[in-house]
Design a protein around this motif. Structure first.
Motif, mmCIF file in Angstrom:
data_model
loop_
_atom_site.group_PDB
_atom_site.id
_atom_site.type_symbol
_atom_site.label_atom_id
_atom_site.label_comp_id
_atom_site.label_asym_id
_atom_site.label_seq_id
_atom_site.Cartn_x
_atom_site.Cartn_y
_atom_site.Cartn_z
ATOM 1 N N ALA A 288 0.827 -1.210 0.000
ATOM 2 C CA ALA A 288 0.000 0.000 0.000
ATOM 3 C C ALA A 288 0.858 1.255 0.000
ATOM 4 C CB ALA A 288 -0.914 0.002 1.225
ATOM 5 N N ASP A 289 0.333 2.304 -0.585
ATOM 6 C CA ASP A 289 0.960 3.619 -0.506
ATOM 7 C C ASP A 289 0.402 4.407 0.670
ATOM 8 O OD1 ASP A 289 2.569 3.848 -3.177
ATOM 9 O OD2 ASP A 289 0.635 2.977 -3.715
ATOM 10 N N LEU A 290 -0.830 4.107 1.024
ATOM 11 C CA LEU A 290 -1.480 4.761 2.162
ATOM 12 C C LEU A 290 -2.376 3.765 2.877
ATOM 13 C CD1 LEU A 290 -2.812 8.272 1.019
ATOM 14 C CD2 LEU A 290 -1.113 7.826 2.786
ATOM 15 N N PHE A 291 -2.400 3.842 4.203
ATOM 16 C CA PHE A 291 -3.401 3.126 4.993
ATOM 17 C C PHE A 291 -4.320 4.166 5.602
ATOM 18 C CE2 PHE A 291 -4.992 1.840 9.127
ATOM 19 C CZ PHE A 291 -5.700 0.698 8.780
ATOM 20 N N ILE A 292 -5.623 3.900 5.596
ATOM 21 C CA ILE A 292 -6.568 4.872 6.138
ATOM 22 C C ILE A 292 -7.527 4.216 7.112
ATOM 23 C CG2 ILE A 292 -8.169 4.577 4.176
ATOM 24 C CD1 ILE A 292 -8.762 7.652 4.510
ATOM 25 N N GLY A 299 -10.478 3.125 20.247
ATOM 26 C CA GLY A 299 -9.685 3.183 21.460
ATOM 27 C C GLY A 299 -8.276 3.578 21.045
ATOM 28 N N LEU A 300 -7.375 2.614 20.980
ATOM 29 C CA LEU A 300 -6.037 2.823 20.424
ATOM 30 C C LEU A 300 -5.839 1.740 19.377
ATOM 31 C CD1 LEU A 300 -3.447 4.485 20.540
ATOM 32 C CD2 LEU A 300 -2.560 2.861 22.221
ATOM 33 N N PRO A 301 -6.123 2.032 18.127
ATOM 34 C CA PRO A 301 -6.159 0.996 17.091
ATOM 35 C C PRO A 301 -4.786 0.396 16.791
ATOM 36 C CG PRO A 301 -6.431 3.161 16.121
ATOM 37 C CD PRO A 301 -6.471 3.361 17.595
ATOM 38 N N LEU A 302 -4.695 -0.902 16.997
ATOM 39 C CA LEU A 302 -3.452 -1.623 16.715
ATOM 40 C C LEU A 302 -3.101 -1.570 15.236
ATOM 41 C CD1 LEU A 302 -1.192 -3.636 17.560
ATOM 42 C CD2 LEU A 302 -2.868 -5.472 17.248
ATOM 43 N N VAL A 303 -4.118 -1.504 14.388
ATOM 44 C CA VAL A 303 -3.900 -1.624 12.957
ATOM 45 C C VAL A 303 -3.040 -0.484 12.409
ATOM 46 C CG1 VAL A 303 -5.999 -0.390 12.263
ATOM 47 C CG2 VAL A 303 -5.096 -2.183 10.808
ATOM 48 N N ILE A 304 -3.083 0.710 13.019
ATOM 49 C CA ILE A 304 -2.244 1.792 12.499
ATOM 50 C C ILE A 304 -0.773 1.513 12.782
ATOM 51 C CG2 ILE A 304 -4.108 3.478 12.676
ATOM 52 C CD1 ILE A 304 -2.661 4.711 15.062
ATOM 53 N N LEU A 305 -0.475 0.847 13.906
ATOM 54 C CA LEU A 305 0.914 0.465 14.206
ATOM 55 C C LEU A 305 1.389 -0.606 13.238
ATOM 56 C CD1 LEU A 305 0.832 0.305 18.123
ATOM 57 C CD2 LEU A 305 1.464 2.231 16.653
ATOM 58 N N GLU A 306 0.497 -1.550 12.932
ATOM 59 C CA GLU A 306 0.862 -2.626 12.007
ATOM 60 C C GLU A 306 1.165 -2.060 10.621
ATOM 61 O OE1 GLU A 306 -1.802 -6.193 14.046
ATOM 62 O OE2 GLU A 306 -2.665 -4.940 12.470
ATOM 63 N N THR A 312 4.136 1.817 5.711
ATOM 64 C CA THR A 312 3.030 2.479 5.029
ATOM 65 C C THR A 312 2.613 3.741 5.776
ATOM 66 O OG1 THR A 312 2.223 0.328 4.297
ATOM 67 C CG2 THR A 312 0.693 2.168 4.131
ATOM 68 N N ARG A 313 2.440 4.820 5.058
ATOM 69 C CA ARG A 313 1.975 6.061 5.674
ATOM 70 C C ARG A 313 0.514 5.897 6.095
ATOM 71 N NH1 ARG A 313 2.461 12.249 3.198
ATOM 72 N NH2 ARG A 313 2.535 13.275 5.235
ATOM 73 N N VAL A 314 0.148 6.539 7.212
ATOM 74 C CA VAL A 314 -1.157 6.324 7.819
ATOM 75 C C VAL A 314 -1.980 7.606 7.839
ATOM 76 C CG1 VAL A 314 -2.330 5.820 10.018
ATOM 77 C CG2 VAL A 314 -0.458 4.343 9.211
ATOM 78 N N ILE A 315 -3.274 7.446 7.526
ATOM 79 C CA ILE A 315 -4.269 8.496 7.742
ATOM 80 C C ILE A 315 -5.232 7.983 8.803
ATOM 81 C CG2 ILE A 315 -6.168 9.820 6.738
ATOM 82 C CD1 ILE A 315 -4.809 9.548 4.030
ATOM 83 N N CYS A 316 -5.502 8.804 9.792
ATOM 84 C CA CYS A 316 -6.344 8.358 10.902
ATOM 85 C C CYS A 316 -7.209 9.512 11.392
ATOM 86 C CB CYS A 316 -5.458 7.836 12.039
ATOM 87 S SG CYS A 316 -6.352 7.213 13.466
ATOM 88 N N THR A 317 -8.429 9.193 11.804
ATOM 89 C CA THR A 317 -9.274 10.217 12.411
ATOM 90 C C THR A 317 -8.635 10.686 13.723
ATOM 91 O OG1 THR A 317 -11.139 8.938 11.546
ATOM 92 C CG2 THR A 317 -11.658 10.786 12.971
ATOM 93 N N ASP A 318 -8.665 11.975 13.959
ATOM 94 C CA ASP A 318 -8.033 12.562 15.149
ATOM 95 C C ASP A 318 -8.958 12.389 16.360
ATOM 96 O OD1 ASP A 318 -6.300 13.869 16.773
ATOM 97 O OD2 ASP A 318 -6.463 15.825 15.804
ATOM 98 N N THR A 366 -5.330 13.048 -0.728
ATOM 99 C CA THR A 366 -4.572 13.806 -1.736
ATOM 100 C C THR A 366 -3.220 14.233 -1.189
ATOM 101 O OG1 THR A 366 -6.650 14.628 -2.677
ATOM 102 C CG2 THR A 366 -4.636 15.799 -3.273
ATOM 103 N N GLU A 367 -3.199 14.678 0.063
ATOM 104 C CA GLU A 367 -1.931 15.043 0.703
ATOM 105 C C GLU A 367 -1.019 13.833 0.824
ATOM 106 O OE1 GLU A 367 -0.166 16.437 5.067
ATOM 107 O OE2 GLU A 367 -2.315 16.672 4.645
ATOM 108 N N GLY A 368 -1.589 12.709 1.224
ATOM 109 C CA GLY A 368 -0.780 11.507 1.427
ATOM 110 C C GLY A 368 -0.196 10.948 0.145
ATOM 111 N N LEU A 369 -0.959 11.009 -0.933
ATOM 112 C CA LEU A 369 -0.491 10.472 -2.209
ATOM 113 C C LEU A 369 0.362 11.464 -2.965
ATOM 114 C CD1 LEU A 369 -3.666 8.593 -3.509
ATOM 115 C CD2 LEU A 369 -1.656 7.636 -2.382
#
Length: 400
Positions: A288-292, A299-306, A312-318, A366-369
């Motif tokens: 992947a080029d981006l994970f979203i 809570g504290l999503p493990l998937v963003i760490l994985e 892979t660069r990550v996009i996540c809701t704040d 768009t920023e991430g890509l």
């Protein structure tokens, strides 16, 4: 513009043939009317640009009882070398091409003739059609043929040289080739057409960068999946430039139906491989080029760490706590955060907020890509469509 392309050999079967075909596709996209004259056999079925008129010259026929003549000594099909042509063969060659070209000009009425290879056939076109603008495109093999073919009588070679010098315009693939063209065909004190460097190109419909955006988690509304799918229509990329992969399962039948509907409406390919074991999921992250993760609550999503562990660069809701923890634990982490929508009843986004949230998703993606499409980069100017536009502009400038 009405453009007649001409080649003495089979289109699409060599590098110059591909160049011809792709340039014609570029003219098609620019709205030109087109026709093609090409040398083939009765058992060939060349793919011609849709809508283009085709005027074949048949080799291995009664009129031309020998193979298609090849510009290179070794062709990818049965061919005859120019140096092996007898005087009778040369006369028959010119007579048959002249006949077919007369038919093409009479029926199609071209404003511009573009002949590929600066050699035997091209050298006759301005003599045959002095009232029509004629451009020749050099591919390099024609220069080698002119230099190497010392079997033909000198008067025939001189006729070729003089005919090339009568063209209205010549295109070279690069600067060194332009110099070689002058060396081969230009004589001091004699007029010679302008030689311009056109370069080569690529087929933008086949060769283009493609990015992959991956989501992993339950495919549901509260995870922001529907908002993500709607946000895809706000992205600025070509439909082939992005692939979206939604990894995870769906438990609600109504949400499944909504996801299928939104997938069908999406401007990009959306794949749903289902629930994946970690070994397979990690491969998706690495590709992947981006994970979203556009969730409405976490809570504290493990998937963003994985995903980050896979590079892979990550996009996540704040969402509360996530930014604070990641900034303390992983300083300089480069996560792109999306401001969440205002919520009603804990996990339901207010209607007025949802559209703004989806615009923020599109902005984050768009920023991430970044600017990855070829049309936004220097190589985008080398597509055959852009080369075709250059040729058209040159012709229009000459007309003025």
């Amino acid at each position: 513009m009405r453009i007649l392309s001409v080649t003495a050999q089979k289109p699409e079967k060599t590098g110059s043939g591909v160049y011809l075909s792709e340039l014609m596709k570029g003219f098609e996209k620019a709205g030109c009317n087109q026709a093609l004259v090409a040398g083939i056999t009765s058992y060939d079925t060349p793919e011609i640009v849709p809508g283009a008129a085709f005027f074949p010259v048949y080799f291995e026929s009664e009129a031309l009882p020998f193979p298609v003549v090849g510009m290179s000594d070794e062709m990818p099909y049965k061919s005859l070398r120019y140096r092996e042509m007898t005087e009778e063969m040369r006369e028959a060659f010119l007579e048959e091409f002249h006949r077919v070209l007369n038919k093409a000009v009479e029926e199609f009425d071209p404003e511009l003739i573009i002949c590929h290879h600066l050699y035997f056939l091209t050298s006759k076109l301005k003599e045959w059609f002095p009232e029509i603008s004629v451009a020749g495109i050099c591919h390099g093999s024609d220069l080698r043929q002119f230099v190497k073919n010392d079997i033909w009588p000198e008067n025939v070679r001189e006729d070729v040289r003089r005919g090339i010098a009568k063209l209205d315009r010549i295109y070279a693939l690069h600067k060194k080739m332009a110099i070689q063209i002058y060396d081969c065909f230009c004589r001091k004190g004699e007029p010679f057409p302008p030689v311009e460097v056109l370069g080569s190109g690529y087929d933008g419909s086949r060769f283009f960068p493609r990015k992959r955006l991956v989501y992993a988690g339950k495919l549901s509304r509260e995870k922001g999946v529907m908002s993500l799918l709607r946000a895809l229509s706000l992205l600025p990329y070509d439909s082939k430039s992005l692939e979206v992969v939604l990894c995870g399962g769906v438990s609600d039948e109504r949400e499944q139906q909504e996801i299928e509907k939104l997938k069908a409406q999406a401007p990009y390919e959306v794949a749903c491989p289902g629930f994946l074991e970690h070994d397979v999921l990690s491969e998706y992250f690495r590709s992947a080029d981006l994970f979203i993760l556009p969730s409405f609550s976490e809570g504290l999503p493990l998937v963003i760490l994985e995903a980050m562990a896979c590079g892979t660069r990550v996009i996540c809701t704040d969402l509360p706590g996530i930014r604070e923890w990641t900034d303390e634990t992983l300083p300089g982490n480069d996560i792109i955060y999306i401001t969440p929508p205002k919520m009603h009843h804990v996990d339901e986004a207010e209607g007025e907020e949802l559209g703004a949230f989806e615009r923020r998703i599109a902005e984050a993606v768009t920023e991430g890509l970044g600017d990855f499409e070829n049309e936004g980069r220097p190589i985008g100017q080398l597509s055959f469509e852009k080369l075709a536009l250059r040729v058209m502009a040159d012709e229009q400038e000459e007309d003025r």
